[in-house]
Design an enzyme around this catalytic site. Structure first.
Site, short mmCIF file in Angstrom:
data_model
loop_
_atom_site.label_atom_id
_atom_site.label_comp_id
_atom_site.label_asym_id
_atom_site.label_seq_id
_atom_site.Cartn_x
_atom_site.Cartn_y
_atom_site.Cartn_z
N PRO A 122 20.99 20.98 28.45
CA PRO A 122 22.11 20.54 27.60
C PRO A 122 22.10 19.02 27.41
O PRO A 122 21.90 18.27 28.36
CB PRO A 122 23.35 20.99 28.39
CG PRO A 122 22.90 21.27 29.77
CD PRO A 122 21.43 21.55 29.72
N HIS A 123 22.27 18.60 26.16
CA HIS A 123 22.32 17.18 25.86
C HIS A 123 22.97 16.98 24.50
O HIS A 123 23.13 17.93 23.74
CB HIS A 123 20.93 16.56 25.87
CG HIS A 123 20.01 17.13 24.81
ND1 HIS A 123 19.44 18.37 24.93
CD2 HIS A 123 19.60 16.64 23.63
CE1 HIS A 123 18.70 18.61 23.87
NE2 HIS A 123 18.78 17.58 23.05
#
Lengths: 88, 144
Positions: B62-63
């Site tokens: 996740p980013h």
């Protein structure tokens, strides 16, 4: 030869994929331009080959150029097996 | 790459991917890597773009973008006891939260992550890690 590594933002996984592809090209003694791109612009960019994940591969494959779907983008063995057909 | 124990959690429980992404992002907030809005952007990215953040079998990255509130680059590692699914055929048990300020610095982080998840043996060890130290040792390799 120009290879596009594609992910959602052109910033996260595509950069990891670019590193893996470059490593594989080196192992195969091949030279190619590898660039990252985000999904929304990828289709309009010139390229000889696209590497991306499974979801994006289905959507980007318009028949104009090979689109390779990678399951583990850091796995150079998988990338090599799939890429070797198109390079060299 | 040396990771603080503060950015690593093992043996966690999450009811769905969204909770896991938020918890993974919370570690980045607490460590001073990102503003709270960055974590909302991480979740939003999955809603918009789909489960493509699953970058290897069982591993999610996740980013969001640097301009979504990155203060200092870094990663967090959030490992679940049981995988959560993103879609019918995508699930993750390891969440690696990424906060990057620009593409160049980002490359070093990605390299360290790629070395672990690109190696099938190390990937298995990461998924099974039950202590923070095990995770630190996996990431703390020669390339730094």
């Amino acid at each position: 030869m120009k290879i596009l590594a594609v992910c959602g933002m052109g910033f996260g996984s595509s950069m990891m994929l670019k590193m893996t592809v470059e490593q594989v090209l080196k192992e195969l003694n091949q030279v190619a331009d590898v660039e990252t791109a985000d999904f929304s612009t990828a289709a309009s960019l010139p390229a000889d080959l696209i590497v991306t994940n499974e979801e994006f591969a289905k959507q980007l494959d318009d028949g104009s150029k090979p689109v390779i779907a990678i399951e583990n983008i850091a796995d150079s063995q998988e990338v090599k097996e799939k890429l070797i057909v198109y390079v060299g | 790459m040396k990771l603080n124990k503060e950015v690593i959690r093992v043996g966690q429980l999450a009811s769905d991917w969204e909770e896991a992404v938020k918890q993974c992002g919370q570690l980045l907030i607490e460590n001073g890597n990102v503003e709270a809005r960055y974590v909302s952007a991480m979740v939003e990215t999955v809603h918009t773009l789909g489960p493509y953040i699953v970058i290897a079998p069982g591993v999610a990255l996740p980013h969001a973008r640097p301009e979504d509130g990155v203060l200092q680059q870094g990663i967090s590692v959030y490992i679940l006891r049981k995988p959560v699914s993103f879609s019918s055929d995508k699930e993750a048990i390891v969440f690696i939260g990424l906060a990057a300020q620009n593409k160049v610095m980002h490359l070093n982080l990605m390299k360290a992550v790629a070395e672990v998840i690109g190696d099938s043996e190390q990937l298995v060890q990461l998924k099974k890690a039950r202590t923070v130290r095990e995770v630190q040792q996996l990431f703390d390799k020669e390339s730094g």
